[in-house]
Write a protein that holds these residues in place. Sequence first.
Motif, PDB file in Angstrom:
ATOM      1  N   ARG A   2      -5.449  -4.750   1.387  1.00 48.64           N
ATOM      2  CA  ARG A   2      -6.397  -4.002   2.099  1.00 48.64           C
ATOM      3  C   ARG A   2      -5.917  -3.746   3.582  1.00 48.64           C
ATOM      4  N   ASN A   4      -3.142  -2.469   4.865  1.00 54.83           N
ATOM      5  CA  ASN A   4      -2.529  -1.250   4.913  1.00 54.83           C
ATOM      6  C   ASN A   4      -3.409  -0.058   4.682  1.00 54.83           C
ATOM      7  N   TYR A   5      -4.728  -0.286   4.188  1.00 53.87           N
ATOM      8  CA  TYR A   5      -5.374   0.915   3.418  1.00 53.87           C
ATOM      9  C   TYR A   5      -6.060   1.895   4.446  1.00 53.87           C
ATOM     10  N   GLU A   6      -5.892   1.685   5.856  1.00 55.77           N
ATOM     11  CA  GLU A   6      -6.180   2.875   6.488  1.00 55.77           C
ATOM     12  C   GLU A   6      -4.997   3.190   7.425  1.00 55.77           C
ATOM     13  N   PRO A  18      -1.556   5.226   2.336  1.00 57.90           N
ATOM     14  CA  PRO A  18      -2.070   4.116   1.261  1.00 57.90           C
ATOM     15  C   PRO A  18      -2.533   4.801  -0.097  1.00 57.90           C
ATOM     16  N   ARG A  20      -4.540   5.546  -2.943  1.00 59.22           N
ATOM     17  CA  ARG A  20      -6.260   5.345  -3.268  1.00 59.22           C
ATOM     18  C   ARG A  20      -6.577   6.337  -4.420  1.00 59.22           C
ATOM     19  N   GLN A  54      -5.632   0.525  -9.434  1.00 60.63           N
ATOM     20  CA  GLN A  54      -5.446   1.067  -8.251  1.00 60.63           C
ATOM     21  C   GLN A  54      -6.284  -0.121  -7.429  1.00 60.63           C
ATOM     22  N   LYS A  55      -7.785  -0.294  -8.038  1.00 60.87           N
ATOM     23  CA  LYS A  55      -8.612  -1.032  -7.386  1.00 60.87           C
ATOM     24  C   LYS A  55      -8.014  -2.661  -7.201  1.00 60.87           C
ATOM     25  N   ARG A  58      -5.502  -2.639  -4.411  1.00 59.39           N
ATOM     26  CA  ARG A  58      -6.187  -2.545  -3.138  1.00 59.39           C
ATOM     27  C   ARG A  58      -6.361  -4.072  -2.555  1.00 59.39           C
ATOM     28  N   ASP A  59      -7.103  -4.741  -3.610  1.00 55.52           N
ATOM     29  CA  ASP A  59      -7.870  -5.977  -3.029  1.00 55.52           C
ATOM     30  C   ASP A  59      -6.824  -7.057  -3.466  1.00 55.52           C
ATOM     31  N   CYS A  64       1.476  -4.374  -1.690  1.00 56.97           N
ATOM     32  CA  CYS A  64       1.449  -3.595  -0.513  1.00 56.97           C
ATOM     33  C   CYS A  64       2.029  -2.469  -1.143  1.00 56.97           C
TER      34      CYS A  64
END
Length: 302
Positions: A2, A4-6, A18, A20, A54-55, A58-59, A64
Motif C-alpha cells: 500500500r 506506493n498505491y497512490e 501502481p 490497480r 492483485q488484491k 496490494r496488501d 512493490c
Amino acid sequence: MRLNYETVLVGRRVVLVPYRPEHVPRYHAWMQDPHLLHMTGSEPMSMDEEMEMQKEWRDDDAKCTFIVLDREACEEGLPPAAAVAAAKMDTDATRGDDGENDTEIEICQSADVAPDFVEKNLHAMVGDVNLFLSEEEPDTDDDEEGVYSTCVAGSIASNSSAVPVLASGQSDQSSSASAADGPTSASPIQVGLHVHIQAELDIMIAEESARGRGMGSEASRIMLWYGSHNLMIRRFFAKIKNENDASKGLFEQRLGFVEINYVECFGEHEYERKEEHCENMAKKLKKELGFEIVGCNCKLIE
C-alpha cells in the motif's frame, strides 16, 4: 504494497503507476503468452485468480509493483512539473558532461495527477516492474550501529538520521498499523530485528513494440532508486533464464549487476547489485539516471 498505491513516478521514457484492478485485464492478456510465462517463471491463471492476486499484492508489504507506461502515450495527463522536468532533461542531455551529472532527483509532493489518470492511460501499458522484499542473511561484517534497517509494523524504516520522503508526502516510518500491533502477516520482516533489506527485481516489457526503446532499463533504474531511497534496500538480485539474452545483457551491461550463481537444474543465472549502505546505492543510481524523477500523487477515485 500500500506504500506506493497512490504514487506515480515520471521518467523520461516511462511512467510508473501502481498496479490497480483496472490493469488486470490487460495484464491477464499478456500472461496468456507461453513465452512470457516461461521467461517470468509464471503459471497461467484465470481472470478471477489474477484479480485476487492483485488484491493480495496490494496488501503485501513484501511486494512493490508498478505498471510501466509509455510516457509518450500519456503525456497529456501529466502535471506541469513533469513538463518542466522534461525540459531540464533535454538540457542536461545536450550538456556534454561525459555522463557526470549531479542533477538532483526529486519527488515533488505538490505534483498531482487526476484520480482517473490510471484509468485513462490503460492504453499506454507496456509492462510491469516488481520488487520482492526479504531479509538478507546476517553478515558479521555489518555489526556497526546505524547500518541496519528496521521494520516497523510491516513497513521498512531506517534508523539513520536521513528519512526519505515519499511521493505520498509520508515518511517511511508511517504505517497504517501501529508498532504495538506487531508485524503484518504478509511481511517477512519481524518488528524489532535489525536486518538488511534485499529485494529481487523483476522487469517485464510485454508489448513487443515497446522493446528495444530503453523503457526496460529506465523503468528498472527508477525502481532500483525508489527501492534504495524509499524502502532502504541495499542489495538487489535477479534470476534470469539462460536463454534470455536480452535480460542478461540489460542487467550486466546497463544496470551494473554481476553474476554470482548459476543453477543448472533450473537453467537460471543469478545476478546481484549490492552496496554497504542503501544511501550509497541511491546516490549512485541517481547519478546513473541523470535526470529528475517527478513523483506525483494519484488518489483513488472515491
